[in-house]
Motif scaffolding. Structure first.
Motif, mmCIF file in Angstrom:
data_model
loop_
_atom_site.group_PDB
_atom_site.id
_atom_site.type_symbol
_atom_site.label_atom_id
_atom_site.label_comp_id
_atom_site.label_asym_id
_atom_site.label_seq_id
_atom_site.Cartn_x
_atom_site.Cartn_y
_atom_site.Cartn_z
ATOM 1 N N LEU A 153 4.002 -2.555 -8.169
ATOM 2 C CA LEU A 153 5.178 -1.685 -8.104
ATOM 3 C C LEU A 153 6.425 -2.447 -8.525
ATOM 4 C CD1 LEU A 153 4.567 0.243 -4.733
ATOM 5 C CD2 LEU A 153 4.024 0.995 -7.051
ATOM 6 N N ASP A 154 6.538 -3.673 -8.050
ATOM 7 C CA ASP A 154 7.681 -4.522 -8.403
ATOM 8 C C ASP A 154 7.720 -4.779 -9.911
ATOM 9 O OD1 ASP A 154 9.853 -6.535 -7.780
ATOM 10 O OD2 ASP A 154 8.315 -7.892 -8.552
ATOM 11 N N VAL A 155 6.569 -5.065 -10.500
ATOM 12 C CA VAL A 155 6.491 -5.313 -11.946
ATOM 13 C C VAL A 155 6.938 -4.075 -12.723
ATOM 14 C CG1 VAL A 155 4.871 -5.637 -13.866
ATOM 15 C CG2 VAL A 155 4.742 -7.121 -11.864
ATOM 16 N N SER A 179 6.416 -2.412 3.212
ATOM 17 C CA SER A 179 7.872 -2.481 3.149
ATOM 18 C C SER A 179 8.359 -3.924 3.207
ATOM 19 C CB SER A 179 8.489 -1.673 4.291
ATOM 20 O OG SER A 179 9.900 -1.746 4.263
ATOM 21 N N ALA A 180 7.751 -4.718 4.072
ATOM 22 C CA ALA A 180 8.148 -6.127 4.200
ATOM 23 C C ALA A 180 7.888 -6.884 2.903
ATOM 24 C CB ALA A 180 7.398 -6.773 5.361
ATOM 25 N N ILE A 181 6.745 -6.631 2.278
ATOM 26 C CA ILE A 181 6.405 -7.314 1.025
ATOM 27 C C ILE A 181 7.377 -6.915 -0.080
ATOM 28 C CG2 ILE A 181 4.661 -7.533 -0.790
ATOM 29 C CD1 ILE A 181 2.545 -7.055 1.437
ATOM 30 N N LEU A 182 7.658 -5.619 -0.175
ATOM 31 C CA LEU A 182 8.562 -5.142 -1.224
ATOM 32 C C LEU A 182 9.976 -5.697 -1.040
ATOM 33 C CD1 LEU A 182 7.340 -1.443 -1.549
ATOM 34 C CD2 LEU A 182 7.221 -3.201 -3.323
ATOM 35 N N GLY A 186 12.180 -8.105 -3.662
ATOM 36 C CA GLY A 186 13.462 -7.649 -4.183
ATOM 37 C C GLY A 186 13.448 -6.243 -4.729
ATOM 38 N N THR A 187 12.365 -5.508 -4.454
ATOM 39 C CA THR A 187 12.252 -4.109 -4.875
ATOM 40 C C THR A 187 11.931 -3.276 -3.635
ATOM 41 O OG1 THR A 187 11.439 -4.749 -7.067
ATOM 42 C CG2 THR A 187 11.053 -2.479 -6.401
ATOM 43 N N PRO A 188 12.933 -2.931 -2.842
ATOM 44 C CA PRO A 188 12.666 -2.225 -1.587
ATOM 45 C C PRO A 188 12.026 -0.859 -1.800
ATOM 46 C CG PRO A 188 15.003 -2.188 -2.112
ATOM 47 C CD PRO A 188 14.372 -3.140 -3.077
ATOM 48 N N CYS A 189 11.242 -0.439 -0.833
ATOM 49 C CA CYS A 189 10.592 0.870 -0.887
ATOM 50 C C CYS A 189 11.638 1.968 -0.726
ATOM 51 C CB CYS A 189 9.542 0.972 0.216
ATOM 52 S SG CYS A 189 8.633 2.542 0.207
ATOM 53 N N LEU A 190 11.670 2.884 -1.654
ATOM 54 C CA LEU A 190 12.623 3.986 -1.614
ATOM 55 C C LEU A 190 12.170 5.108 -0.695
ATOM 56 C CD1 LEU A 190 15.141 5.551 -3.004
ATOM 57 C CD2 LEU A 190 13.328 6.660 -4.335
#
Length: 329
Positions: A153-155, A179-182, A186-190
């Motif tokens: 997702l981050d990529v 959520s913690a991983i995102l 640096g790409t928080p879960c929306l």
């Protein structure tokens, strides 16, 4: 005939901030899971999408496997987008998902980076767009480390293929972990997209609290309980209904006397409120502001119009809420 949206399209819709982000979503979004595939008339789809936008619905929700056949909903939407909405792309929120079975072989589903990025590339090609606004992990994959799925997702965001990312069908604990991983990436879960209705209330047992703590929005799919919480079944099971057909999502056996009794009693409250049953049910899902958007489906324009009209009365008295709780026990 070329499409020109009405000038007043934003006047009647309510827009809610999605979690702690700067993004606002319409209180009612349109999902293209059912009735938008290759087996359905394209002109009917076009009429529904046009009317939805005229009513202020700016968010259209898709997934790689929506159809049937899989992929055809995105392809159909792409052709309608090109014909009618190209000039309005910046007014739209488009979302898609990856994770469920889409093609043959070991990479055709799941949460691996290979599947997720390949699927997104295919979705963008089918829709004829450069990016989606929201890219979801459609389901947790027990065979793939959570870090890998979230990294995909981050990529997608870092490659410019998505603006935001979301989760769907994740449990309370899985949501916390994801959520913690995102956040670390640096790409928080929306946003989180769970099933939620009067008949499916699992998110009230912890997930809503987690979403609030994490600043994550919530968009509820199947708020009408697969069509049960509408006037469709008040007088029995129509021969042309989903329940009477071959649908795996809803069948005759699931519509018991007890269920029908609840539906009829709920309909009585809706009538007292001057609403259809579906309108009251959507208003209930949106109560207290804990759900950002109710994700509806539709097979005809009139259903979209009826659902949006729910926004004319979103308030419940304490007595009404207590009566509804008594029915749902």
């Amino acid at each position: 005939m070329s499409y020109m949206p009405i000038n007043e399209r934003y006047s009647g819709m309510k827009y809610n901030r999605c979690g702690s982000s700067g993004l606002k979503l319409p209180a009612i979004s349109l999902g293209l899971w059912q009735n938008y595939g290759g087996v359905h008339a394209l002109e009917a789809q076009r009429d529904m999408l046009r009317r939805a936008f005229d009513l202020g619905i700016t968010h259209f929700d898709l997934a790689n496997n929506y159809g049937p056949p899989s992929g055809s909903a995105e392809a159909n939407f792409g052709s309608i987008l090109k014909a009618d909405f190209t000039a309005y792309r910046d007014e739209l929120i488009l979302s898609t998902k990856a994770g469920n079975r889409m093609w043959e072989g070991p990479y055709g589903d799941g949460g691996s980076k290979k599947h997720m990025i390949s699927s997104l590339d295919q979705s963008l090609k089918r829709m004829g767009i450069e990016y989606v606004d929201i890219f979801y992990s459609h389901r947790p994959d027990p065979e793939t480390p959570m870090e890998e799925t979230m990294s995909a997702l981050d990529v997608a965001v870092r490659q410019g293929k998505a603006l935001y990312v979301g989760l769907s069908n994740y449990s309370v604990e899985q949501t916390q972990e994801a959520s913690a991983i995102l956040k670390d990436l640096g790409t928080p879960c929306l946003i989180h997209q769970p099933k939620y209705s009067m008949f499916e209330r699992w998110i009230e047992n912890g997930l809503q609290d987690v979403l609030k703590e994490e600043g994550i929005g919530c968009i509820a799919f199947s708020p009408l309980a697969k069509g049960l919480l509408t006037n469709r079944y008040l007088s029995g099971i129509p021969s042309d209904s989903r329940a009477a057909g071959s649908s795996r999502a809803l069948n005759v056996q699931s519509i018991t006397d007890e269920v029908m009794s609840k539906i009829k009693r709920l309909n009585s409250i809706a009538a007292e409120r001057g609403q259809s049953l579906s309108q009251m049910v959507i208003a209930w899902v949106l109560r207290e502001g804990r759900v950002t958007s109710a994700l509806i489906g539709a097979s005809k324009v009139s259903q979209i119009e009826d659902n949006v009209a729910a926004l004319n009365n979103l308030d419940f008295s304490q007595e009404e809420l207590l009566r509804i709780e008594e029915i749902l026990k």
